[in-house]
Design a protein around this motif. Structure first.
Motif, PDB file in Angstrom:
ATOM      1  N   SER A 168       0.827  -1.213   0.000  1.00 45.58           N
ATOM      2  CA  SER A 168       0.000   0.000   0.000  1.00 45.58           C
ATOM      3  C   SER A 168       0.858   1.258   0.000  1.00 45.58           C
ATOM      4  O   SER A 168       0.629   2.193  -0.785  1.00 45.58           O
ATOM      5  N   GLN A 169       1.863   1.296   0.853  1.00 46.01           N
ATOM      6  CA  GLN A 169       2.726   2.473   0.917  1.00 46.01           C
ATOM      7  C   GLN A 169       3.590   2.606  -0.329  1.00 46.01           C
ATOM      8  O   GLN A 169       3.919   3.728  -0.745  1.00 46.01           O
ATOM      9  N   PHE A 170       3.959   1.495  -0.940  1.00 50.53           N
ATOM     10  CA  PHE A 170       4.697   1.538  -2.196  1.00 50.53           C
ATOM     11  C   PHE A 170       3.887   2.261  -3.271  1.00 50.53           C
ATOM     12  O   PHE A 170       4.409   3.126  -3.989  1.00 50.53           O
ATOM     13  N   VAL A 171       2.622   1.915  -3.367  1.00 54.37           N
ATOM     14  CA  VAL A 171       1.751   2.550  -4.362  1.00 54.37           C
ATOM     15  C   VAL A 171       1.616   4.043  -4.087  1.00 54.37           C
ATOM     16  O   VAL A 171       1.621   4.866  -5.008  1.00 54.37           O
ATOM     17  N   LEU A 172       1.517   4.414  -2.825  1.00 55.43           N
ATOM     18  CA  LEU A 172       1.344   5.820  -2.472  1.00 55.43           C
ATOM     19  C   LEU A 172       2.628   6.631  -2.648  1.00 55.43           C
ATOM     20  O   LEU A 172       2.581   7.810  -3.010  1.00 55.43           O
ATOM     21  N   ALA A 173       3.775   6.020  -2.383  1.00 62.72           N
ATOM     22  CA  ALA A 173       5.037   6.755  -2.436  1.00 62.72           C
ATOM     23  C   ALA A 173       5.583   6.887  -3.846  1.00 62.72           C
ATOM     24  O   ALA A 173       6.330   7.829  -4.142  1.00 62.72           O
ATOM     25  N   THR A 174       5.237   5.975  -4.732  1.00 66.87           N
ATOM     26  CA  THR A 174       5.815   5.966  -6.074  1.00 66.87           C
ATOM     27  C   THR A 174       5.501   7.217  -6.894  1.00 66.87           C
ATOM     28  O   THR A 174       6.421   7.792  -7.506  1.00 66.87           O
ATOM     29  N   PRO A 175       4.255   7.694  -6.953  1.00 69.36           N
ATOM     30  CA  PRO A 175       3.977   8.887  -7.775  1.00 69.36           C
ATOM     31  C   PRO A 175       4.772  10.128  -7.369  1.00 69.36           C
ATOM     32  O   PRO A 175       5.375  10.772  -8.243  1.00 69.36           O
ATOM     33  N   PRO A 176       4.815  10.510  -6.075  1.00 73.44           N
ATOM     34  CA  PRO A 176       5.600  11.704  -5.740  1.00 73.44           C
ATOM     35  C   PRO A 176       7.094  11.536  -5.983  1.00 73.44           C
ATOM     36  O   PRO A 176       7.764  12.473  -6.437  1.00 73.44           O
ATOM     37  N   ILE A 177       7.642  10.358  -5.711  1.00 64.85           N
ATOM     38  CA  ILE A 177       9.071  10.154  -5.952  1.00 64.85           C
ATOM     39  C   ILE A 177       9.369  10.255  -7.438  1.00 64.85           C
ATOM     40  O   ILE A 177      10.337  10.895  -7.857  1.00 64.85           O
ATOM     41  N   THR A 178       8.521   9.644  -8.264  1.00 61.39           N
ATOM     42  CA  THR A 178       8.734   9.681  -9.708  1.00 61.39           C
ATOM     43  C   THR A 178       8.574  11.090 -10.255  1.00 61.39           C
ATOM     44  O   THR A 178       9.414  11.575 -11.032  1.00 61.39           O
ATOM     45  N   ALA A 179       7.504  11.759  -9.864  1.00 64.30           N
ATOM     46  CA  ALA A 179       7.209  13.087 -10.409  1.00 64.30           C
ATOM     47  C   ALA A 179       8.264  14.114 -10.021  1.00 64.30           C
ATOM     48  O   ALA A 179       8.737  14.893 -10.862  1.00 64.30           O
ATOM     49  N   ILE A 180       8.659  14.136  -8.760  1.00 63.97           N
ATOM     50  CA  ILE A 180       9.640  15.122  -8.307  1.00 63.97           C
ATOM     51  C   ILE A 180      11.019  14.815  -8.871  1.00 63.97           C
ATOM     52  O   ILE A 180      11.773  15.719  -9.260  1.00 63.97           O
ATOM     53  N   SER A 181      11.365  13.532  -8.957  1.00 58.72           N
ATOM     54  CA  SER A 181      12.645  13.158  -9.559  1.00 58.72           C
ATOM     55  C   SER A 181      12.680  13.540 -11.033  1.00 58.72           C
ATOM     56  O   SER A 181      13.698  14.034 -11.538  1.00 58.72           O
ATOM     57  N   LEU A 182      11.576  13.314 -11.728  1.00 54.05           N
ATOM     58  CA  LEU A 182      11.499  13.679 -13.144  1.00 54.05           C
ATOM     59  C   LEU A 182      11.657  15.187 -13.329  1.00 54.05           C
ATOM     60  O   LEU A 182      12.363  15.636 -14.241  1.00 54.05           O
ATOM     61  N   ALA A 183      11.023  15.951 -12.467  1.00 50.49           N
ATOM     62  CA  ALA A 183      11.153  17.407 -12.546  1.00 50.49           C
ATOM     63  C   ALA A 183      12.598  17.843 -12.307  1.00 50.49           C
ATOM     64  O   ALA A 183      13.105  18.744 -12.985  1.00 50.49           O
ATOM     65  N   ALA A 184      13.265  17.197 -11.350  1.00 52.09           N
ATOM     66  CA  ALA A 184      14.657  17.539 -11.054  1.00 52.09           C
ATOM     67  C   ALA A 184      15.577  17.183 -12.218  1.00 52.09           C
ATOM     68  O   ALA A 184      16.467  17.951 -12.586  1.00 52.09           O
ATOM     69  N   ILE A 185      15.366  16.012 -12.798  1.00 53.22           N
ATOM     70  CA  ILE A 185      16.201  15.576 -13.917  1.00 53.22           C
ATOM     71  C   ILE A 185      15.957  16.446 -15.145  1.00 53.22           C
ATOM     72  O   ILE A 185      16.897  16.832 -15.852  1.00 53.22           O
ATOM     73  N   SER A 186      14.705  16.775 -15.398  1.00 59.06           N
ATOM     74  CA  SER A 186      14.366  17.588 -16.566  1.00 59.06           C
ATOM     75  C   SER A 186      14.907  19.010 -16.454  1.00 59.06           C
ATOM     76  O   SER A 186      15.125  19.681 -17.472  1.00 59.06           O
ATOM     77  N   SER A 187      15.113  19.473 -15.227  1.00 59.57           N
ATOM     78  CA  SER A 187      15.583  20.842 -15.021  1.00 59.57           C
ATOM     79  C   SER A 187      17.093  20.990 -15.176  1.00 59.57           C
ATOM     80  O   SER A 187      17.614  22.111 -15.186  1.00 59.57           O
ATOM     81  N   VAL A 188      17.815  19.880 -15.306  1.00 54.63           N
ATOM     82  CA  VAL A 188      19.269  19.943 -15.499  1.00 54.63           C
ATOM     83  C   VAL A 188      19.555  20.584 -16.859  1.00 54.63           C
ATOM     84  O   VAL A 188      18.964  20.214 -17.874  1.00 54.63           O
ATOM     85  N   ASP A 189      20.466  21.523 -16.871  1.00 58.51           N
ATOM     86  CA  ASP A 189      20.792  22.254 -18.092  1.00 58.51           C
ATOM     87  C   ASP A 189      21.264  21.305 -19.196  1.00 58.51           C
ATOM     88  O   ASP A 189      22.045  20.379 -18.953  1.00 58.51           O
ATOM     89  N   ASP A 190      20.773  21.544 -20.405  1.00 58.08           N
ATOM     90  CA  ASP A 190      21.169  20.711 -21.543  1.00 58.08           C
ATOM     91  C   ASP A 190      22.672  20.770 -21.790  1.00 58.08           C
ATOM     92  O   ASP A 190      23.257  19.826 -22.349  1.00 58.08           O
ATOM     93  N   ASN A 191      23.304  21.869 -21.413  1.00 60.13           N
ATOM     94  CA  ASN A 191      24.750  21.994 -21.610  1.00 60.13           C
ATOM     95  C   ASN A 191      25.523  20.926 -20.846  1.00 60.13           C
ATOM     96  O   ASN A 191      26.601  20.496 -21.270  1.00 60.13           O
ATOM     97  N   VAL A 192      24.970  20.515 -19.686  1.00 58.07           N
ATOM     98  CA  VAL A 192      25.625  19.469 -18.897  1.00 58.07           C
ATOM     99  C   VAL A 192      25.616  18.158 -19.671  1.00 58.07           C
ATOM    100  O   VAL A 192      26.630  17.444 -19.746  1.00 58.07           O
ATOM    101  N   ARG A 193      24.485  17.830 -20.262  1.00 55.37           N
ATOM    102  CA  ARG A 193      24.385  16.600 -21.046  1.00 55.37           C
ATOM    103  C   ARG A 193      25.279  16.672 -22.277  1.00 55.37           C
ATOM    104  O   ARG A 193      25.969  15.695 -22.619  1.00 55.37           O
ATOM    105  N   ASP A 194      25.267  17.827 -22.946  1.00 56.83           N
ATOM    106  CA  ASP A 194      26.088  17.983 -24.150  1.00 56.83           C
ATOM    107  C   ASP A 194      27.570  17.840 -23.829  1.00 56.83           C
ATOM    108  O   ASP A 194      28.326  17.227 -24.594  1.00 56.83           O
ATOM    109  N   ALA A 195      27.972  18.393 -22.684  1.00 58.53           N
ATOM    110  CA  ALA A 195      29.384  18.302 -22.292  1.00 58.53           C
ATOM    111  C   ALA A 195      29.785  16.854 -22.044  1.00 58.53           C
ATOM    112  O   ALA A 195      30.887  16.429 -22.422  1.00 58.53           O
ATOM    113  N   ALA A 196      28.888  16.102 -21.411  1.00 55.34           N
ATOM    114  CA  ALA A 196      29.182  14.686 -21.164  1.00 55.34           C
ATOM    115  C   ALA A 196      29.308  13.919 -22.470  1.00 55.34           C
ATOM    116  O   ALA A 196      30.170  13.050 -22.615  1.00 55.34           O
TER     117      ALA A 196
END
Length: 228
Positions: free
Chosen positions: A97-125
């Motif tokens: 039950s807690q797995f189902v409840l915790a998964t959406p916020p962890i996924t959504a906030i992590s996705l927002a954090a990853i998406s906000s990383v500057d494209d220049n960082v990826r290009d440099a890598a």
């Protein structure tokens, strides 16, 4: 004198604290292992239906916990697909039950954090000859605080949950008062309803202390990971 009469000596508080931490930590750990790869894939690639998946994840953040509890209860009941495992009113069902409840916020906030990383960082890598895995690791490092926030949000959602864990766990203690499926939140609700306000307040203080401690540990680990 009220404090002297509280059931600390019988292991009541320690047992429900253990159950709360056991269930929530395992649920959030599993959710993190499930959510972060999804967030990485969605954050670093484009595919058909991506916006739909994001909308489903965001909807899940506000999904009623009692409905989640009912779905999990049916799943583990005798009529459900996992009925043969006899998970009803167990810690394992609470973890589900807690797995189902915790998964959406962890996924959504992590996705927002990853998406906000500057494209220049990826290009440099990429320019430095990094593989897709190297790029992902660089992005994760840049998004570390957002991901830590995501994990903390998931933990907060899990350990503060009442409705779903009450439905699937049953709020059960042994005859001696030791918790089997009773958590801090369900114990607070029960003690308050019975007029045991001193016990309820102390349990609330224990819950807040646990959340603050876990927050401090996660942030500290994140900082140490960066220093390395």
């Amino acid at each position: 004198m009220a404090v002297v009469d509280l059931p600390f000596r019988d292991g009541y508080v320690s047992s429900i604290t253990y159950v709360s931490l056991y269930v929530s930590i395992i649920a959030v750990t599993l959710s993190t292992l499930f959510s972060i790869p999804i967030a990485i894939v969605m954050g670093l690639s484009d595919f058909h239906g991506k916006q739909f998946v994001k909308s489903v994840i965001n909807t899940g953040m506000g999904f009623p916990s009692v409905v989640v509890g009912l779905v999990v209860l049916f799943t583990v009941s005798n009529q459900g697909p996992l009925g043969e495992l006899e998970l009803i009113f167990t810690k394992e069902a609470m973890i589900m039950s807690q797995f189902v409840l915790a998964t959406p916020p962890i996924t959504a906030i992590s996705l927002a954090a990853i998406s906000s990383v500057d494209d220049n960082v990826r290009d440099a890598a990429h320019v430095l000859g990094g593989t897709r895995l190297d790029v992902a690791l660089v992005v994760l490092k840049e998004a570390r605080y957002g991901i830590a926030t995501a994990v903390l949000a998931g933990f907060g959602r899990a350990i503060s949950e009442v409705g779903s864990v009450l439905i699937v766990g049953g709020n059960i203690t042994s005859a001696s008062g030791i918790s089997k499926t009773r958590t801090l939140t369900t114990a607070i609700q029960l003690e308050a309803r019975q007029g045991q306000y001193e016990t309820a307040m102390i349990l609330g203080a224990v819950l807040v202390t646990l959340v603050l401690t876990v927050n401090a540990i996660v942030i500290r680990l994140g900082d140490q990971g960066v220093q390395r």
